[in-house]
Design an enzyme around this catalytic site. Structure first.
Site, PDB file in Angstrom:
ATOM      1  N   GLY A 129     -12.417  -5.147   1.393  1.00 34.38           N
ATOM      2  CA  GLY A 129     -13.831  -4.792   1.487  1.00 34.38           C
ATOM      3  C   GLY A 129     -14.249  -3.768   0.444  1.00 34.38           C
ATOM      4  O   GLY A 129     -15.335  -3.871  -0.134  1.00 34.38           O
TER       5      GLY A 129
ATOM      6  N   GLY B 145      -7.052  -8.394   1.005  1.00 34.59           N
ATOM      7  CA  GLY B 145      -5.786  -8.373   1.716  1.00 34.59           C
ATOM      8  C   GLY B 145      -5.052  -9.705   1.707  1.00 34.59           C
ATOM      9  O   GLY B 145      -3.870  -9.773   1.374  1.00 34.59           O
TER      10      GLY B 145
ATOM     11  N   LYS C 165     -14.810 -17.139   5.975  1.00 37.59           N
ATOM     12  CA  LYS C 165     -16.248 -17.054   6.253  1.00 37.59           C
ATOM     13  C   LYS C 165     -17.101 -16.746   5.042  1.00 37.59           C
ATOM     14  O   LYS C 165     -16.787 -15.864   4.258  1.00 37.59           O
ATOM     15  CB  LYS C 165     -16.477 -15.961   7.303  1.00 37.59           C
TER      16      LYS C 165
ATOM     17  N   ARG D  36       0.821  -1.216   0.000  1.00 43.37           N
ATOM     18  CA  ARG D  36       0.000   0.000   0.000  1.00 43.37           C
ATOM     19  C   ARG D  36       0.855   1.267   0.000  1.00 43.37           C
ATOM     20  O   ARG D  36       0.433   2.295  -0.525  1.00 43.37           O
ATOM     21  CB  ARG D  36      -0.948  -0.010   1.194  1.00 43.37           C
TER      22      ARG D  36
HETATM   23  C1  3PG Z   1      -8.561  -2.329   5.208  1.00 43.54           C
HETATM   24  O1  3PG Z   1      -7.430  -2.730   5.453  1.00 43.54           O
HETATM   25  O2  3PG Z   1      -9.520  -3.088   5.045  1.00 43.54           O
HETATM   26  C2  3PG Z   1      -8.762  -0.857   5.035  1.00 43.54           C
HETATM   27  O3  3PG Z   1      -7.604  -0.165   5.402  1.00 43.54           O
HETATM   28  C3  3PG Z   1      -9.958  -0.390   5.815  1.00 43.54           C
HETATM   29  O4  3PG Z   1      -9.797  -0.670   7.178  1.00 43.54           O
HETATM   30  P1  3PG Z   1     -11.081  -0.948   8.068  1.00 43.54           P
HETATM   31  O5  3PG Z   1     -11.683  -2.227   7.564  1.00 43.54           O
HETATM   32  O6  3PG Z   1     -10.578  -1.034   9.476  1.00 43.54           O
HETATM   33  O7  3PG Z   1     -12.032   0.216   7.864  1.00 43.54           O
END
Ligand code: 3PG
Ligand code: MG
Length: 399
Positions: A377, A354, A198, A35
């Site tokens: 997400g 991720g 999940k 990132r």
């Molecule tokens: C992530 O790693 O999913 C993003 O940086 C967002 O983080 P968060 O899910 O804690 O909002």
């Protein structure tokens, strides 16, 4: 689209929201800098225009106030060496110190603000907090794709204070471009590979994908909820008991829609959740009592790889097994291999989320797939057809 290319930053202080939510080890060393590397071109563009950069980000999910393990101070050295300059640091993202450091910042210089989430106002989207941040800069740049699904002060609300001076960075632009390539006018066969622990995290995306893909390959912990729904004996494998009916419904839906939904026929099983456990191979439908599936098995590997190699469009989200443990990483690596192969033969491949991105990095394949998303997400929500507040805040005049 309003991108940094349409803006001249000469003499301006650019307030840049990045997603520097990177993994740190116990000694606060960065274990995956994807990132950070992704954000470099946007920062370079501003600096080479003759602008100054004020970086803001969150790190982790601090509960209430500052915590050492979530301090962005741990990123200062990494950023300083990246840009060959002494990156300045404000120990609080708002308040007199941040204001003064921002005030004194010269063209070509970089200031990093401490974790935005040390203030609860960030996640609440508090307008006063957003305004205080806004006062630090002349122009707002959002390059935090990974956080674009959050309607937080720094990702969305702040844009209202820059009606004529808000643009998106290169990461944001590239991410949207690449996500669109698996949404519209795709070349077929189109294969989605969904893994991870999940089902509950992936229901909506799986339902959406049913209307789009030819093949849907299931892997990871969530496989066993599907196996159970299909009448299998899964031993002590991970299962979401309240999602078994849903998994059955998804299996039926795939039949109706003519989607080739595949559940791993076999699994690597273990007698405990550990790399030192006893290991065996088993049909996924006949796992011994007290044993658990921790990776897809050799036949599943081969069947999935065959489908992937014949695909022209590939979306991969989530690992096939507990790839962090060497005994259960083979499935994920085999899938990565097949995706690389298909890409070499002309397929378009997007890796998102991720864990699957981390897996591709771990195996050194990041440059051999079409695109590795920095979003988890955020990418899924975009693919589900949801509006991302971080994008809307830039693109809409009335935001
Ligand atoms: C992530 O790693 O999913 C993003 O940086 C967002 O983080 P968060 O899910 O804690 O909002
Ligand atoms: Mg997240």
């Amino acid at each position: 689209m309003r991108t940094v290319d349409t803006y001249n930053f000469a003499g301006k202080k650019a307030l840049v929201r990045v997603d520097f939510n990177v993994p740190l080890d116990a000694d606060y060393r960065i274990t995956d800098d994807t990132r950070i590397r992704a954000a470099v071109p946007t920062i370079q563009k501003i600096l080479s225009d003759g602008g100054a950069v004020i970086l803001m980000s969150h790190l982790g999910r601090p509960k209430s106030g500052p915590e050492e393990k979530y301090s962005l101070r741990h990123l200062v050295d990494r950023l300083s060496s990246e840009f060959n300059t002494n990156v300045k640091f404000a120990a609080d993202c708002i308040g007199p110190e941040a204001a003064q450091l921002a005030q004194e910042l010269q063209p070509g210089e970089i200031l990093l603000l401490e974790n935005l989430r040390f203030h609860k106002e960030e996640e609440k989207g508090d307008p006063d907090f957003a305004r205080e941040l806004a006062q630090l800069g002349d122009v707002y740049v959002n390059d935090a794709f990974g956080t674009a699904h959050r309607e937080h002060a720094s990702t969305a609300v702040i844009a209202r204070y820059f009606p004529n001076d808000k643009v998106m960075g290169y990461v944001m632009h590239a991410e949207l471009d690449n996500a669109r390539r698996v949404l519209d006018n795709v070349e077929r066969p189109y294969t989605a590979i969904m893994g991870g622990a999940k089902i509950s995290d992936k229901i909506q995306i799986i339902e959406k994908l049913m209307d789009r893909v030819d093949n849907l390959l299931i892997g990871g912990g969530m496989s066993y909820t599907f196996v159970k729904a299909d009448g299998g004996q899964i031993g002590s494998s991970l299962v979401e008991a309240d999602k078994v009916d849903l998994a059955a419904r998804l299996i039926a839906m795939a039949k109706e829609k003519g989607v080739n939904l595949m559940i791993p026929v076999d699994s690597i099983i273990a007698d405990e959740f550990s790399n030192d456990a006893n290991v065996d191979t088993s049909l996924s439908h006949h796992i011994k009592p007290m044993w658990m599936g921790l990776d897809i098995g050799p036949n599943a590997r081969e069947m999935y790889a065959d489908v992937i190699r014949d695909s022209k469009t590939i979306l991969w989200n989530g690992p096939m097994g507990v790839f962090e443990m060497s005994n259960f990483s083979v499935g994920t690596e085999a899938i990565a291999d097949a995706v690389v192969d298909a890409t070499r033969r002309g397929a378009y491949s997007l890796i998102g989320g991720g864990d699957s991105a981390a897996a591709v990095n771990k195996f050194g394949y990041a440059d051999r797939v079409s695109y590795v998303s920095t979003g988890g997400g955020a990418l899924l929500e975009y693919m589900e057809g949801k509006t991302l507040p971080g994008v809307a805040a830039i693109e809409r005049d009335d935001y």
